[in-house]
Write a protein that holds these residues in place. Structure first.
Motif, PDB file in Angstrom:
ATOM      1  N   MET A 119      48.839  59.081  46.325  1.00 27.13           N
ATOM      2  CA  MET A 119      47.944  59.444  47.413  1.00 27.13           C
ATOM      3  C   MET A 119      48.676  59.508  48.747  1.00 27.13           C
ATOM      4  N   GLN A 120      49.698  58.650  48.922  1.00 27.74           N
ATOM      5  CA  GLN A 120      50.485  58.708  50.152  1.00 27.74           C
ATOM      6  C   GLN A 120      51.295  60.002  50.203  1.00 27.74           C
ATOM      7  N   ASP A 167      49.036  62.820  51.065  1.00 26.38           N
ATOM      8  CA  ASP A 167      48.722  62.827  52.497  1.00 26.38           C
ATOM      9  C   ASP A 167      49.822  63.525  53.288  1.00 26.38           C
ATOM     10  N   GLU A 168      51.073  63.261  52.965  1.00 25.83           N
ATOM     11  CA  GLU A 168      52.178  63.926  53.655  1.00 25.83           C
ATOM     12  C   GLU A 168      52.220  65.415  53.312  1.00 25.83           C
ATOM     13  N   LEU A 211      49.609  67.223  52.754  1.00 27.93           N
ATOM     14  CA  LEU A 211      48.545  67.828  53.560  1.00 27.93           C
ATOM     15  C   LEU A 211      49.048  68.178  54.953  1.00 27.93           C
ATOM     16  N   GLU A 212      49.869  67.305  55.526  1.00 25.93           N
ATOM     17  CA  GLU A 212      50.424  67.565  56.856  1.00 25.93           C
ATOM     18  C   GLU A 212      51.317  68.798  56.825  1.00 25.93           C
ATOM     19  N   GLN A 228      49.236  72.433  56.535  1.00 23.83           N
ATOM     20  CA  GLN A 228      48.089  72.688  57.401  1.00 23.83           C
ATOM     21  C   GLN A 228      47.791  74.189  57.439  1.00 23.83           C
ATOM     22  N   ALA A 261      40.848  68.364  55.640  1.00 25.48           N
ATOM     23  CA  ALA A 261      41.469  67.446  54.683  1.00 25.48           C
ATOM     24  C   ALA A 261      41.158  65.980  54.966  1.00 25.48           C
ATOM     25  N   SER A 262      40.313  65.681  55.940  1.00 23.90           N
ATOM     26  CA  SER A 262      40.054  64.285  56.306  1.00 23.90           C
ATOM     27  C   SER A 262      39.421  63.504  55.158  1.00 23.90           C
ATOM     28  N   ARG A 284      42.044  62.250  52.759  1.00 25.81           N
ATOM     29  CA  ARG A 284      42.800  61.116  53.290  1.00 25.81           C
ATOM     30  C   ARG A 284      42.018  59.806  53.208  1.00 25.81           C
ATOM     31  N   GLN A 285      40.713  59.884  53.211  1.00 19.92           N
ATOM     32  CA  GLN A 285      39.887  58.682  53.196  1.00 19.92           C
ATOM     33  C   GLN A 285      39.452  58.267  51.797  1.00 19.92           C
TER      34      GLN A 285
END
Length: 307
Positions: A111-112, A115-116, A118-119, A122, A145-146, A149-150
């Motif tokens: 998941m980490q 998250d990267e 996703l950055e 964009q 994508a929030s 991330r949650q």
């Protein structure tokens, strides 16, 4: 260049300043001859030309105002924008994903890394699906994508019912993601599979069947096998047939580098958009202000005397 107002209506409105100009240049005012000894009566052509020109300026200003109110437009240069890629994350949440990896477990590391990713991506649209023996679509395909991330705390392996998420059925998960992606109206389609185990439903040629369905819908599959072992043959078959690739990640840094490699391999395409019509008032405003200024200067002295 074009106008938002229809040309027949513009021409009809421009008739007004044209009539004023015709009247100004054709009307005959009172001729006044100043008596001078031994003088000759002149025609006054140049003076009449100068005065008529000065008196015509308000009509020209009116014509410019009509053109401005008609909404002049022009086509701007076509822009280049990023072509949308619809990416569905398909994440394994079976019990084996709780194995230690880095400072957490395999699920945390995955998941980490997502998250990267996703950055780095964009502008694309993302969806998130968790699977074990069952499939749960967690986040619909969206450019926001929030929610992804949650999501990690809510679908942590080990806390889920073992009868639904204890095993690993990758074939079912991929076909479920396929149904979501074929509903997208535009853009490329990609599944990013993250798993650490063998699939219970890809034997007996089932992997080829799943791959052909995905390929038929132009869906590319990339797979990350989070384990020190070899990538299962069934996963290699699916990724190669759909145009993707399978990777093995034994540690956190390897997992991050794989996501970076996928980003480089599946680069976003750029496309030129159609040229849009934009307002084009500047030249008319410059001409209009210039005529107004010249008219004000002329009114100081270049006018007919009122006798």
């Amino acid at each position: 260049m074009s106008f938002r107002l229809y040309w027949p209506l513009i021409v009809l409105l421009l008739v007004i300043p044209v009539i004023i100009l015709v009247w100004q240049w054709r009307r005959r005012g009172r001729n006044v001859v100043m008596p001078f000894d031994h003088g000759q009566e002149g025609t006054g052509f140049w003076l009449r030309l100068l005065l008529n020109s000065a008196a015509s300026l308000p009509a020209l200003v009116l014509a410019v105002v009509i053109l401005i109110l008609s909404g002049p437009t022009r086509l701007k240069e076509p822009e280049v924008k990023r072509k949308l890629t619809n990416i569905e994350f398909c994440v394994d949440v079976s019990g084996s994903m709780t194995a230690t990896m880095g400072e957490g477990d395999r699920y945390d590391a995955s998941m980490q890394a997502i998250d990267e990713f996703l950055e780095a991506r964009q502008g694309d649209a993302f969806g998130l699906t968790f699977f074990g023996n069952s499939v749960m679509h967690w986040v619909p395909i969206t450019t926001d994508a929030s929610a992804i991330r949650q999501s990690p705390p809510f679908m942590r392996p080990g806390r889920l019912p073992s009868q639904s998420f204890g095993g690993t059925e990758i074939g079912r998960a991929l076909l479920a993601c396929r149904k979501r992606l074929i509903d997208t109206e535009s853009g490329d389609r990609m599944i990013l599979l993250v798993s650490d185990g063998m699939s219970a439903d890809l034997g007996g040629g089932r992997d080829i069947e799943v791959a052909n369905k995905l390929k038929g819908d132009n869906i590319i599959v990339y797979a990350i096998h989070i384990s020190t072992g070899e990538v299962p043959d069934a996963i290699i078959n699916i990724t190669s047939l759909t145009g993707g690739e399978a990777f093995a990640a034994g540690d956190v840094e390897g997992l991050k580098s794989i996501f970076a490699s996928i980003d480089g391999m599946q680069q976003a395409e750029m496309e030129r958009t159609a040229a849009d019509a934009v307002d084009y008032y500047q030249p008319f405003a410059i001409v209009g202000l210039s005529l107004v200024g010249l008219s004000l200067v002329c009114s100081l002295g270049l006018r007919y005397t009122p006798w």
